[in-house]
Design a protein around this motif. Sequence first.
Motif, PDB file in Angstrom:
ATOM      1  N   HIS A 132      13.619   7.931   1.248  1.00  0.00           N
ATOM      2  CA  HIS A 132      15.066   7.857   1.007  1.00  0.00           C
ATOM      3  C   HIS A 132      15.359   7.066  -0.263  1.00  0.00           C
ATOM      4  O   HIS A 132      16.272   7.410  -1.027  1.00  0.00           O
ATOM      5  CB  HIS A 132      15.769   7.214   2.203  1.00  0.00           C
ATOM      6  N   LEU A 133      14.598   5.992  -0.485  1.00  0.00           N
ATOM      7  CA  LEU A 133      14.786   5.216  -1.715  1.00  0.00           C
ATOM      8  C   LEU A 133      14.447   6.049  -2.946  1.00  0.00           C
ATOM      9  O   LEU A 133      15.184   6.055  -3.937  1.00  0.00           O
ATOM     10  CB  LEU A 133      13.910   3.965  -1.694  1.00  0.00           C
ATOM     11  N   LYS A 134      13.325   6.742  -2.877  1.00  0.00           N
ATOM     12  CA  LYS A 134      12.873   7.545  -4.010  1.00  0.00           C
ATOM     13  C   LYS A 134      13.912   8.601  -4.370  1.00  0.00           C
ATOM     14  O   LYS A 134      14.170   8.868  -5.545  1.00  0.00           O
ATOM     15  CB  LYS A 134      11.556   8.210  -3.638  1.00  0.00           C
ATOM     16  N   LEU A 137       6.418   3.895  -6.316  1.00  0.00           N
ATOM     17  CA  LEU A 137       7.597   3.052  -6.508  1.00  0.00           C
ATOM     18  C   LEU A 137       7.171   1.721  -7.126  1.00  0.00           C
ATOM     19  O   LEU A 137       6.060   1.246  -6.890  1.00  0.00           O
ATOM     20  CB  LEU A 137       8.312   2.807  -5.183  1.00  0.00           C
ATOM     21  N   ASP A 138       8.078   1.108  -7.905  1.00  0.00           N
ATOM     22  CA  ASP A 138       7.712  -0.134  -8.582  1.00  0.00           C
ATOM     23  C   ASP A 138       7.940  -1.348  -7.686  1.00  0.00           C
ATOM     24  O   ASP A 138       8.371  -1.239  -6.534  1.00  0.00           O
ATOM     25  CB  ASP A 138       8.474  -0.281  -9.907  1.00  0.00           C
ATOM     26  N   ALA A 169       0.830  -1.206   0.000  1.00  0.00           N
ATOM     27  CA  ALA A 169       0.000   0.000   0.000  1.00  0.00           C
ATOM     28  C   ALA A 169       0.868   1.260   0.000  1.00  0.00           C
ATOM     29  O   ALA A 169       0.595   2.220  -0.745  1.00  0.00           O
ATOM     30  CB  ALA A 169      -0.931  -0.009   1.211  1.00  0.00           C
ATOM     31  N   LEU A 170       1.906   1.253   0.802  1.00  0.00           N
ATOM     32  CA  LEU A 170       2.802   2.409   0.882  1.00  0.00           C
ATOM     33  C   LEU A 170       3.577   2.585  -0.420  1.00  0.00           C
ATOM     34  O   LEU A 170       3.728   3.702  -0.926  1.00  0.00           O
ATOM     35  CB  LEU A 170       3.771   2.228   2.046  1.00  0.00           C
ATOM     36  N   ARG A 171       4.080   1.481  -0.972  1.00  0.00           N
ATOM     37  CA  ARG A 171       4.864   1.540  -2.205  1.00  0.00           C
ATOM     38  C   ARG A 171       4.040   2.088  -3.360  1.00  0.00           C
ATOM     39  O   ARG A 171       4.509   2.946  -4.121  1.00  0.00           O
ATOM     40  CB  ARG A 171       5.402   0.143  -2.547  1.00  0.00           C
ATOM     41  N   GLU A 172       2.814   1.608  -3.486  1.00  0.00           N
ATOM     42  CA  GLU A 172       1.967   2.075  -4.573  1.00  0.00           C
ATOM     43  C   GLU A 172       1.606   3.548  -4.397  1.00  0.00           C
ATOM     44  O   GLU A 172       1.592   4.316  -5.367  1.00  0.00           O
ATOM     45  CB  GLU A 172       0.700   1.218  -4.645  1.00  0.00           C
TER      46      GLU A 172
END
Length: 367
Positions: A236-238, A186-187, A179-182
């Motif tokens: 941080h990833l983004k 982020l893929d 849910a957070l990734r979408e």
Amino acid sequence: MDSDIPTPAKSTTLGSVAYFDGTSNRRRMVTLRFAERIEINEGEQTLAAWVYADIRRADSPAGILRLSCLTAPALARLEVRDTGLANELVSRCANIDDHMIGRRGVAAIVGWSLAAAASIVAVVLFGLPLAADRLTPLVPEAFERRLGDVADSQVKTMFDAKVCDNAAGQKAFTKLVTALRESAGLDTSVQSGVLSSSVPNAFALPGGKVYLFNGLLAKAENADEIAGVLAHELGHLKHRDSMRGLIHNGGTSFLIGLLFGDITGSSALIFGSRTLVTSSHSREAETDADSFAIDVMHRLGRPAKPTGELLLRVTGKEGKGLSIISTHPLSEDRLARMSRQDRPASGPPLLTSEEWRSLKSICDGKS
């Protein structure tokens, strides 16, 4: 006196004149004959002849004139204890102190050293952050993933941690992260997991890996608290903050190593490893990740304030014990910001009560 002008032959025999030929440790007591050159004699044998212009003063204790010669073996030395003879030698050797650093030379060295230090500081403060920003987008994602794999093994070794694999807990965790990734855009290349460590921490590694320590999960009171922390790490990833930090901190430690004589670059390796393993980011990067987390939570219709409450609960007012806090905005400041920008819940809970209980027990063993 000009060394090129022949001087009357003069022989001086003193037992206090010692000669070392530079090829052995034998100490010879010699006589000196002053002519167009200094002749060093032992009995009837001439051991060496030194040109006045090539003679230099060497370091010596008080009361001894120690001399070397540019054209003699590197370790060859004359040691003169007689004051009169020493004065005679000094008067004939016009270049005896040419290699010595005077006050002006010392001042020049100090000045250039200070200028070099200031230049390094300027590069660290201004040049490296700009370079890191410019270089980070150019780093291939495949290379960044390899760095993440290395850091992954380092983390698990350092903390003696294993990935928790309780089936029900893992299912709940996957639901939350998805849910957070979408929402974050982020893929599916993002990888995540809960590690069995009592350290209250969460971090992102290069190449798309996010880990949550069970110690932080144990202190959380609801899913929104954990969701905000994970959203922070996804930020941080983004922004590729780990890669940017590695370039910046590695360059900083390398320059500091040059300043203090670490020409091997070992400090750069230490700083680089620290960046990858602890995910310690700049204040600006932390603030941006907080903004990212707030936006993600609001898009999901969930409040951001619970995340600030968790951080303050873990670290206290001093902000100690959590790498996403240390050296960055204090927890009470972040809670205040998240409270100001908070919105009432408008979306469904990210996890049901049962799923939240399963997530809390994810490290308790397989179900």
